[in-house]
Motif scaffolding. Structure first.
Motif: not given
Length: 644
Positions: A153-161, A350-361, A388-393
């Motif tokens: 479920i965590i991986l699915d949430l990340i993929n949704n992000e 960088f604040s948008g990454i934290k707010n929009d992609y909390p799991l990756i953050y 988070a940029l590295h992980v997200g990409v």
């Protein structure tokens, strides 16, 4: 109040004080006993050594370190709707291991306890498909289920992000105040094309991002000095072949014309490490992961391995991608240099990454904690978002490679035409096709690992064991229809191969029997166990353990028997199979199909998925009859895959 909340409230309160704070004052503020205050301070200093100083005057905090800690844990946004609240609840319980009460959760989410109970009921229904459940016993909220299901479920949430990916040039452009990402992309692509080089879309994005960050960081900090040793500088300059060095030099000179900030050729070389690993040419040499220790040092190599292992264990996210590891190793080196010399990243939004992609953050916060334990440095929030940029990409790239067909284009003597074909096909098949390479020919040393499809404008060597299609240089409507069909077929086969690999992990040809006419369960167990022991799949004690289990409770269920030991100390994970059209007497049942199990603890989750599927299909009378007619191991495996 959770233990984490109490710690953060303590840190926040002390951070706002200008003088020493007494134990009694802190106890009164937190509404806890003096003894509890002392325990809380002790726990905080265990996690963050020397954060809080104590004396006979009371307590005082290191404010710089406190601000960094509060930045990591304090979110500036309150969940605005049900989806955001659901995500917050799952993150706090499954990832942060919290045990919040109804009142604590409702206060944190800014909704009433009644609304929260209604939403928990809705979450309970939604996560039931993962075989998870939400409980509210004694007012404490928890999520129960198997670890593998929690991770899924965590991986699915990340993929949704990353479904509507943040990691595109247009959206990442919002981070930068100085550079134009589109302009850099055109500049890089133009120089690569002139030199007949090609970068796939994800590598190109990464390269542009790293160049942009290099320019922006140097431009914002004119006092940043190069602290790399002469040996490190020389090693960096020698990474690329003469052809790559020529390209990097050209890119550096063009960038200098546009952005006359304080960055050096060496900085651009470092940003070009990714290009050196992924740029495609018949002449290119590449850097490999095993060079990292000699170039950057054993400390970076060790830290990287710690991060990869911990993220995989905690989040079930695999970072072991060579290209990611190489570029992230250089990032870690620069990060530690910045921390050591108190150089802050400034003016990056960088604040948008934290707010929009909390799991990756959240994964990045976890990585920052590993770095803190390794180095003693607490990472500022911008540095965490940079990670988070590295992980997200990487997550975005992994998702694309998993979901898409990986193709290369061969266009002899017309490299520019090959790029035009690539651009056209990428726009048509954006959801299903990833063009990772454009070449003028396939040589003996051409790397074809991971390639699913070769699209060529001229006939190619048919001995190459990869699906190929000859297309018109101008890509006709017929080509488009045919490629659609081929791509769908390849995707279907990829799924089947994944399923086949999972099934064949447990089932082996030398443990598959169709010709054993057992009289009863004792004879079946003895024969199958002896073969498993003689082939060294199991220890010599395995047969006695099977008999011991059978004495307690026969393992037959209707016409299926599943004998297995009581303990989990298996030598290997295998399933021996016996098909018996003439049934065997087994306890009170007549058994046609025997699955004899040996299962290692770490394989139980994978086994559960496979075996649940098998037991379900065998309930179908038509399928069961087909299984009973099977004569060979290959036929058995193919049947299971087709049923799946």
């Amino acid at each position: 109040m959770t233990n984490l909340d109490k710690k953060l409230q303590t840190i926040s309160y002390l951070n706002n004080q200008t003088n020493w704070t007494t134990t009694a004052t802190l106890a009164n503020y937190l509404d806890i006993s003096v003894r509890s205050v002392k325990y809380c301070i002790s726990e905080i200093n265990k996690e963050y050594p020397k954060l809080i100083l104590s004396s006979n005057k009371g307590y005082k905090i290191d404010k710089e370190q406190a601000r960094a800690i509060l930045n990591v844990h304090t979110s500036s946004s309150i969940p605005r709707n049900y989806e955001e609240r659901k995500r917050e609840i799952i993150i706090s319980i499954l990832l942060e291991k919290q045990r919040p009460t109804i009142s604590e959760l409702s206060e944190r989410l800014c909704i009433s306890p009644v609304t929260l109970q209604n939403e928990l009921s809705k979450i309970r229904t939604e996560i039931s498909k993962y075989h998870l459940n939400v409980h509210t016993r004694n007012d404490i909220v928890s999520i129960t289920g198997l670890s593998k299901d929690k991770r899924k479920i965590i991986l699915d949430l990340i993929n949704n992000e990353i479904q509507n990916s943040y990691f595109s040039l247009d959206r990442v452009q919002l981070i930068f105040t100085t550079v134009d990402l589109t302009k850099i992309e055109k500049l890089v692509t133009g120089i690569l094309t002139e030199n007949e080089y090609f970068l796939d879309s994800y590598s190109l994005f990464n390269y542009v991002l790293h160049i942009a960050l290099t320019i922006e960081l140097r431009g914002n900090r004119q006092d940043m000095k190069d602290v790399r040793s002469p040996i490190e500088q020389e090693a960096l300059m020698e990474l690329g072949s003469p052809h790559v060095q020529k390209i990097v030099n050209e890119i550096y000179l063009k960038l200098k014309e546009i952005y006359n900030t304080d960055y050096s050729l060496l900085d651009i070389y470092q940003a070009s490490v990714l290009m050196m690993t992924r740029v495609v040419s018949n002449h290119v040499s590449s850097i490999s992961y095993n060079q990292i220790e000699s170039i950057l040092g054993k400390d970076i190599s060790d830290l990287l391995e710690m991060i990869v292992a911990s993220v995989d264990d905690t989040y079930c996210v695999n970072l072991r991608n060579e290209n990611f590891l190489i570029r992230f190793a250089f990032h870690l080196k620069n990060l530690l240099v910045r921390l050591e010399h108190h150089i802050e990243i400034t003016n990056l939004q960088f604040s948008g990454i934290k707010n929009d992609y909390p799991l990756i953050y959240a994964i990045s916060v976890h990585i920052s904690n590993i770095i803190y334990k390794f180095s003693g440095y607490v990472l500022p929030e911008d540095e965490i978002a940079y990670i988070a940029l590295h992980v997200g990409v990487l997550m975005d790239e992994n998702k694309a490679l998993r979901d898409k067909v990986n193709a290369i284009i061969i266009c002899p003597n017309y490299y520019s035409l090959g790029q035009k074909i690539s651009k056209k096909l990428s726009s048509i098949y954006s959801e299903n096709l990833l063009i990772s390479n454009v070449l003028t020919s396939i040589r003996n040393d051409t790397d074809l690992y991971g390639v699913d499809l070769i699209l060529s404008t001229e006939p190619i060597d048919t001995s190459i064991p990869i699906r190929h299609y000859i297309l018109n240089p101008f890509v006709t409507e017929t080509d488009i229809r045919n490629i659609f069909t081929i791509v769908d077929d390849i995707k279907s086969n990829k799924i089947k191969n994944i399923i086949r690999d999972k099934i064949m992990y447990f089932f082996h040809e030398d443990l598959f029997f169709t010709d054993k006419k057992f009289k009863n369960d004792v004879e079946a167990i003895k024969t199958m166990c002896d073969i498993m022991i003689s082939h060294q799949y199991v220890d010599t004690s395995y047969k006695e353990e099977i008999y011991a289990h059978e004495k307690i409770s026969p393992s037959s269920y209707g016409n299926i028997a599943i004998p297995h030991p009581l303990n989990n100390k298996a030598k290997s994970s295998v399933i021996a199979v016996s098909l018996n059209p003439e049934p065997i007497s087994w306890g009170i049942n007549q058994v046609n199909l025997v699955f004899m199990l040996s299962l290692k603890e770490e394989d139980r989750d994978l086994f559960s998925d496979i075996f649940e599927f098998i037991t379900q299909i065998l309930k179908d009378e038509h399928i069961f009859k087909k299984i009973m007619s099977i004569k060979t191991y290959d036929e058995f495996i193919n049947s299971l895959v087709s049923f799946y």
